[in-house]
Design a protein around this motif. Structure first.
Motif, short mmCIF file in Angstrom:
data_model
loop_
_atom_site.label_atom_id
_atom_site.label_comp_id
_atom_site.label_asym_id
_atom_site.label_seq_id
_atom_site.Cartn_x
_atom_site.Cartn_y
_atom_site.Cartn_z
N GLU A 140 7.53 -9.69 10.21
CA GLU A 140 8.96 -9.73 9.93
C GLU A 140 9.48 -8.32 9.71
N TRP A 141 10.57 -7.99 10.41
CA TRP A 141 11.26 -6.72 10.18
C TRP A 141 12.57 -7.02 9.48
N ILE B 24 2.18 -8.55 3.09
CA ILE B 24 1.84 -7.13 3.04
C ILE B 24 3.05 -6.34 3.51
N LYS B 25 3.54 -5.46 2.66
CA LYS B 25 4.66 -4.59 3.03
C LYS B 25 4.12 -3.40 3.82
N ILE B 26 4.70 -3.15 4.99
CA ILE B 26 4.21 -2.07 5.84
C ILE B 26 5.40 -1.27 6.38
N ALA B 27 5.11 -0.15 7.00
CA ALA B 27 6.16 0.67 7.59
C ALA B 27 6.74 -0.04 8.81
N PRO C 197 -6.29 1.07 2.55
CA PRO C 197 -6.07 0.95 3.99
C PRO C 197 -5.55 -0.43 4.38
N LEU C 198 -4.84 -0.49 5.50
CA LEU C 198 -4.28 -1.76 5.95
C LEU C 198 -5.39 -2.77 6.23
N PRO D 254 0.83 -1.22 0.00
CA PRO D 254 0.00 0.00 0.00
C PRO D 254 0.86 1.26 0.00
N ALA D 255 0.36 2.29 -0.65
CA ALA D 255 1.07 3.57 -0.66
C ALA D 255 1.06 4.16 0.74
#
Length: 392
Positions: free
Chosen positions: A222-223, A204-207, A188-189, A170-171
């Motif tokens: 996962e970080w 899902i790629k997230i901050a 939205p997430l 997501p942007a």
């Protein structure tokens, strides 16, 4: 840059112009533009110069060989996954048996390219016409167009049922910069999680700053760090539910658990200080590293580990500490002058002072080097002076 401007770059004239600008110096742009406009349309020259600058910036993320063949948008290059991270994720998906994948919010196609290089068939979807054109051009430029279908569409309306896996990025930037509320992502997430739950395998790629309480119970969180810099976090569905993972690249080296340890106790500063990798800190796995090292925290609120003996670990950088002092610039300046320290590395955690501000005030001079940690020890502002240990 409009889609029409970008299309001109894909013509033989555009290709030749970009090739000629591979090593141009942006500081000489006015002179270069003036010369090129005698032979080429002004709009094409402007687009080519802009693309040449973007390619030069992208070398750090994609490597010179790919960056100078690929195409970028200003925002797309910044938001794209670093090539090393994309390759790692693609390898993990391939190991899970994924042979086809829907890449939703594909951007300029960085992840799609890594997946296709492993033979995975990709549907790459984005709603922005220029971004779609760039992603399609990148697939062609790297010889992967047969494996990547790029589609202009709203990702919320795409049927992903025929694919082995779904990847959603997501942007996380809006008109005012970075977006920190996951429900302000686009999409939205909550939508991304619902879509992931309906897939066999999903990521899902997230901050990396996402709160742990926002991670669904059935997901693996996962970080990922690359060369010590935290790049992103990923929520995995369909594999390792409830697991927390810190992955360090290159390697990869992974520290993972479904049952995190409680926070370690704090104690006096020992001979060695360990600075955990950022992915370890973000994943809340500092206690696991402390247990491996037989260490303790220097303060209950600070993610520095200390120990009395040196142990090797890929999950933290080790330093030998020579001095533990109450914070004081005058005292630090005198100590550095006495030891002839001119090369000073400043690290901070739990301190308000900025490293550059400290350097200006202490004015280090001399042939020797040292590292100073501005932090708290048992709640008190402190300075720890030392140097990195030699790696075996």
């Amino acid at each position: 840059m409009t889609p029409e401007d970008f299309a001109a770059l894909l013509t033989p004239e555009g290709h030749a112009l970009l090739d000629s600008l591979r090593d141009y110096d942006p500081a000489q742009e006015l002179a270069v533009a003036t010369r090129l406009r005698r032979e080429h349309p002004a709009a094409l020259v402007s687009a080519a110069l802009g693309q040449a600058r973007l390619r030069q910036r992208a070398v750090a993320k994609f490597g010179a060989q790919d960056a100078h063949r690929m195409y970028f948008t200003p925002g797309g290059g910044e938001m794209a996954t670093r090539a090393t991270v994309a390759a790692y994720r693609a390898e993990r998906l391939a190991a899970l048996g994924v042979r086809s994948l829907a890449d939703l919010c594909c951007g300029i196609g960085g992840d799609a390219l890594a997946l296709a290089r492993l033979g995975i068939r990709v549907l790459a979807v984005d709603r922005d016409p220029l971004t779609v054109a760039v992603a399609r051009a990148n697939a062609a430029a790297l010889g992967l167009a047969d494996l990547i279908e790029v589609r202009e569409a709203d990702v919320t309306e795409v049927d992903t049922a025929g694919y082995d896996a779904v990847f959603i990025d997501p942007a996380r930037r809006g008109g005012r910069g970075r977006v920190f509320d996951p429900e302000s992502y686009s999409p939205p997430l909550s939508w991304a999680i619902a879509t992931a739950r309906s897939a066999k395998i999903a990521a899902i790629k997230i901050a990396p700053g996402i709160p742990h309480e926002a991670v669904p119970a059935e997901a693996c969180a996962e970080w990922i760090s690359d060369q010590g810099d935290v790049k992103e976090a990923v929520l995995w569905f369909g594999t390792d539910p409830g697991e927390i993972r810190a992955t360090l690249l290159p390697g990869p080296r992974a520290l993972a658990t479904a049952d995190p340890l409680p926070d370690p106790e704090a104690g006096p500063v020992g001979r060695y200080l360990y600075e955990p990798d950022g992915a370890v800190i973000r994943a809340h796995l500092v206690a696991e590293v402390a247990e491996q090292l037989g260490g303790r925290l220097i303060d209950p609120t600070i993610a520095y580990i200390t120990a009395d003996e040196l142990r090797e670990t890929p999950y933290a950088t080790s330093y030998e500490i020579t001095d533990v002092l109450p914070f004081g610039l005058k005292k630090l300046k005198a100590l550095l002058r006495e030891r002839g320290v001119g090369i000073l590395t400043v690290k901070k955690r739990g301190s308000a002072i900025e490293p550059e501000e400290l350097r200006k005030k202490v004015k280090p001079q001399g042939p020797n080097s040292a590292t100073v940690f501005l932090t708290r020890v048992a709640g008190a502002p402190s300075m720890l002076i030392g140097s990195p240990t030699d790696r075996p």
